[in-house]
Structure formats: C-alpha cells, structure tokens
Design a protein around this motif. Structure first.
Motif, PDB file in Angstrom:
ATOM      1  N   LEU A 138       2.703   9.688  -6.646  1.00  0.00           N
ATOM      2  CA  LEU A 138       2.986  10.219  -5.327  1.00  0.00           C
ATOM      3  C   LEU A 138       3.560  11.634  -5.434  1.00  0.00           C
ATOM      4  N   ALA A 139       3.369  12.421  -4.385  1.00  0.00           N
ATOM      5  CA  ALA A 139       3.976  13.746  -4.270  1.00  0.00           C
ATOM      6  C   ALA A 139       5.305  13.555  -3.551  1.00  0.00           C
ATOM      7  N   VAL A 140       6.416  13.678  -4.277  1.00  0.00           N
ATOM      8  CA  VAL A 140       7.716  13.230  -3.777  1.00  0.00           C
ATOM      9  C   VAL A 140       8.634  14.410  -3.499  1.00  0.00           C
ATOM     10  N   THR A 141       9.212  14.405  -2.300  1.00  0.00           N
ATOM     11  CA  THR A 141      10.336  15.265  -1.965  1.00  0.00           C
ATOM     12  C   THR A 141      11.576  14.378  -1.947  1.00  0.00           C
ATOM     13  N   ALA A 142      12.555  14.690  -2.795  1.00  0.00           N
ATOM     14  CA  ALA A 142      13.761  13.879  -2.927  1.00  0.00           C
ATOM     15  C   ALA A 142      14.935  14.648  -2.348  1.00  0.00           C
ATOM     16  N   VAL A 143      15.670  14.004  -1.440  1.00  0.00           N
ATOM     17  CA  VAL A 143      16.775  14.651  -0.740  1.00  0.00           C
ATOM     18  C   VAL A 143      18.087  14.011  -1.186  1.00  0.00           C
ATOM     19  N   GLU A 144      19.010  14.835  -1.666  1.00  0.00           N
ATOM     20  CA  GLU A 144      20.299  14.349  -2.163  1.00  0.00           C
ATOM     21  C   GLU A 144      21.384  15.363  -1.807  1.00  0.00           C
ATOM     22  N   PRO A 145      22.443  14.944  -1.084  1.00  0.00           N
ATOM     23  CA  PRO A 145      23.465  15.906  -0.660  1.00  0.00           C
ATOM     24  C   PRO A 145      24.431  16.348  -1.751  1.00  0.00           C
TER      25      PRO A 145
ATOM     26  N   GLY B 184       0.807  -1.219   0.000  1.00  0.00           N
ATOM     27  CA  GLY B 184       0.000   0.000   0.000  1.00  0.00           C
ATOM     28  C   GLY B 184       0.834   1.260   0.000  1.00  0.00           C
ATOM     29  N   ALA B 185       2.105   1.131  -0.409  1.00  0.00           N
ATOM     30  CA  ALA B 185       3.019   2.272  -0.350  1.00  0.00           C
ATOM     31  C   ALA B 185       2.922   3.190  -1.562  1.00  0.00           C
ATOM     32  N   LEU B 186       2.265   2.742  -2.628  1.00  0.00           N
ATOM     33  CA  LEU B 186       2.246   3.516  -3.873  1.00  0.00           C
ATOM     34  C   LEU B 186       0.874   4.116  -4.132  1.00  0.00           C
ATOM     35  N   THR B 187       0.238   4.628  -3.111  1.00  0.00           N
ATOM     36  CA  THR B 187      -1.083   5.236  -3.244  1.00  0.00           C
ATOM     37  C   THR B 187      -0.963   6.593  -3.923  1.00  0.00           C
ATOM     38  N   PRO B 188      -1.629   6.790  -5.060  1.00  0.00           N
ATOM     39  CA  PRO B 188      -1.555   8.098  -5.722  1.00  0.00           C
ATOM     40  C   PRO B 188      -1.965   9.215  -4.763  1.00  0.00           C
ATOM     41  N   GLY B 189      -1.201  10.293  -4.796  1.00  0.00           N
ATOM     42  CA  GLY B 189      -1.461  11.423  -3.924  1.00  0.00           C
ATOM     43  C   GLY B 189      -0.765  11.359  -2.584  1.00  0.00           C
TER      44      GLY B 189
ATOM     45  N   ALA C 285       5.566  11.411  -0.183  1.00  0.00           N
ATOM     46  CA  ALA C 285       6.737  10.546   0.010  1.00  0.00           C
ATOM     47  C   ALA C 285       7.991  11.379   0.139  1.00  0.00           C
ATOM     48  N   LEU C 286       8.890  10.906   0.995  1.00  0.00           N
ATOM     49  CA  LEU C 286      10.220  11.494   1.175  1.00  0.00           C
ATOM     50  C   LEU C 286      11.225  10.437   0.747  1.00  0.00           C
ATOM     51  N   ASP C 287      11.978  10.720  -0.316  1.00  0.00           N
ATOM     52  CA  ASP C 287      12.988   9.784  -0.823  1.00  0.00           C
ATOM     53  C   ASP C 287      14.357  10.326  -0.433  1.00  0.00           C
TER      54      ASP C 287
ATOM     55  N   VAL D  64       8.410   7.120   3.688  1.00  0.00           N
ATOM     56  CA  VAL D  64       9.816   7.482   3.517  1.00  0.00           C
ATOM     57  C   VAL D  64      10.510   6.298   2.843  1.00  0.00           C
ATOM     58  N   THR D  65      11.311   6.576   1.824  1.00  0.00           N
ATOM     59  CA  THR D  65      12.065   5.521   1.142  1.00  0.00           C
ATOM     60  C   THR D  65      13.552   5.846   1.194  1.00  0.00           C
ATOM     61  N   ALA D  66      14.352   4.789   1.332  1.00  0.00           N
ATOM     62  CA  ALA D  66      15.816   4.898   1.278  1.00  0.00           C
ATOM     63  C   ALA D  66      16.295   3.759   0.391  1.00  0.00           C
TER      64      ALA D  66
END
Length: 253
Positions: free
Chosen positions: A63-70, A36-41, A44-46, A105-107
């Motif tokens: 999904l509405a995704v915020t992606a964090v990359e240093p 159930g992790a891929l629910t549209p809308g 998500a924090l990647d 949250v995904t890693a």
C-alpha cells in the motif's frame, strides 16, 4: 499516537515504545486481507501511527501509506523504521486532507486519543466512495484468559494505583466504540473481529512495555518487571485485540 496531555509521555519513551510494543497478530492481518483492505497500490492513511507497528505491515503489503504521528521523536523513529511511508508529524485532527485521497484509513490502538467529532467528518471526506475505516486496539491482559501468576502480580500493583481515567469507552467496550464510530451516520459498521493471543516477554521487555503505558509510572513499571523476575525472568502475557471495520456511508445531497 494521538492524545493531548499524553503525547509527551509517549514521545519521551519513543525508544522504549519502538522496541517494546508487540507486533499485531497474524490473524488481524488475515482479517484485513479478507476485508479487501490490503490491496497493493491502495492509498492508506495510518493515524496515530506511533513508531509504525501498523504502518510497516501496510507498506509491506504494497500500500501507499501516509502515516500521521504527533510526537516528533516517535515520528522520527517511524520515518527511519518505515522509509517507504510518507510520515507527517502532526495531529490527525489538524492535517490537510484532500477529498477522496484515500482508499483506507487505519487507527491502531489509538482511537481513544482522538476527538472523533472533529476527525470523523474529515476522514469521511478524505475517503473514496466505499472506502474503509478500520479501527483496532490491543488490550493488555486478556480478562478471559487463565489468570496467571504474572497477571495476579500485575493486578496487585493496579489495585493500589490511582490511575487517571482514559477518554472514551473502556478498552473492552467494543459495542460502545462501534456506536461512537457510527453515531453520526458517516460510517457503517461492516465487521467486528475479536482476537485472543499471547506472547512471551522477558523482564526487561516487561519494564519497557509498562513504561510506555500512559498511566503507569516508571516505579510501577519496575515493579511489573520485578514480578517477571520472581517468576523466572520470562512470562506469558495474554492479549485481546478487537477490530471494527467501517464502510464510508454515502450521504444524500
């Protein structure tokens, strides 16, 4: 991709990273749908997003995704590759996270670079009640697969290397990773998935891929490509991918 001391390596090789790192297998995305992790809308924090190998499919799933990359070069490529994501160029341990801001949250192949003692409490607070933290990792060279001539050639290179140790449990020590992720009581392990798959790589992609590995030198990557060349120019690489899905624990006041 997180990890102080290794960020410069990934960032210097951002172009290679984007073109050489393989996509995650379809079975992984099926497992995420079953959770159930891929629910549209969903929000998500990647974290440790690299050039978007996980970010892009999350956005494509709605999904509405915020992606964090240093890494600044990696983050720039991520923003270009996945314009539908909100890209934050920072360490996941350092960014401001509002309480209850995310459902997921995904890693993806990044957990070994994080300071989990700092990060896990912040992710717990940032997730909604019942939210999911899903961690997965590609392991290059499945030890349970048939030992191919390519793998024998790669092992010969590995056997004479002096690679620096990577932080945390070993890349195939799934039980130890699950223990670390649940040790503080903030998250409860819900499901563990182990996948095995393969992909064909030509020698140019072998060179690019091995160059992106933080503990391989360019000369060693050239040697790996030469192994592929000796075997006809295209080889099959076997992968293991594990996934741990964790549910946000509800703590007593």
């Amino acid at each position: 991709m997180g990890g102080a001391g290794f960020e410069d390596h990934f960032d210097r090789n951002a172009e290679r990273y984007e073109r050489a790192r393989p996509p995650y297998p379809p079975a992984l995305w099926r497992a995420l749908r079953e959770l159930g992790a891929l629910t549209p809308g969903a929000r998500a924090l990647d974290i440790g997003a690299g050039t978007g190998q996980a970010t892009a499919p999350l956005v494509e799933a709605g999904l509405a995704v915020t992606a964090v990359e240093p890494g600044p070069a990696l983050a720039a490529r991520l923003a270009t590759r996945v314009p539908g994501a909100t890209v934050v160029n920072a360490r996941a341990e350092d960014i401001a996270l509002d309480a209850g801001a995310f459902d997921l949250v995904t890693a993806a192949t990044a957990v070994h670079w994080f300071d989990l003692e700092v990060l896990l409490p912040r992710l717990h607070a940032a997730l909604v009640p019942g939210g999911l933290l899903v961690v997965w990792r590609n392991v290059y060279g499945d030890p349970e697969a048939e030992v191919t001539p390519f793998r024998r050639g790669i092992q010969a290179i590995v056997d004479r290397r002096q690679a620096p140790p990577r932080p945390g449990p070993g890349e195939l020590e799934v039980d130890r990773w699950r223990e670390r992720l649940t040790a503080g009581g903030l998250f409860l392990a819900e499901r563990t998935v182990n996948l095995r798959w393969s992909i064909d790589l030509d020698s140019a992609r072998v060179r690019d891929l091995f160059t992106t590995f933080s503990d391989w030198t360019p000369e060693e990557a050239d040697e790996a490509a030469a192994v592929a060349d000796r075997l006809g120019g295209t080889v099959t690489e076997h992968y293991a991918t594990w996934l741990i899905a964790l549910r946000r624990a509800e703590l007593a006041d």
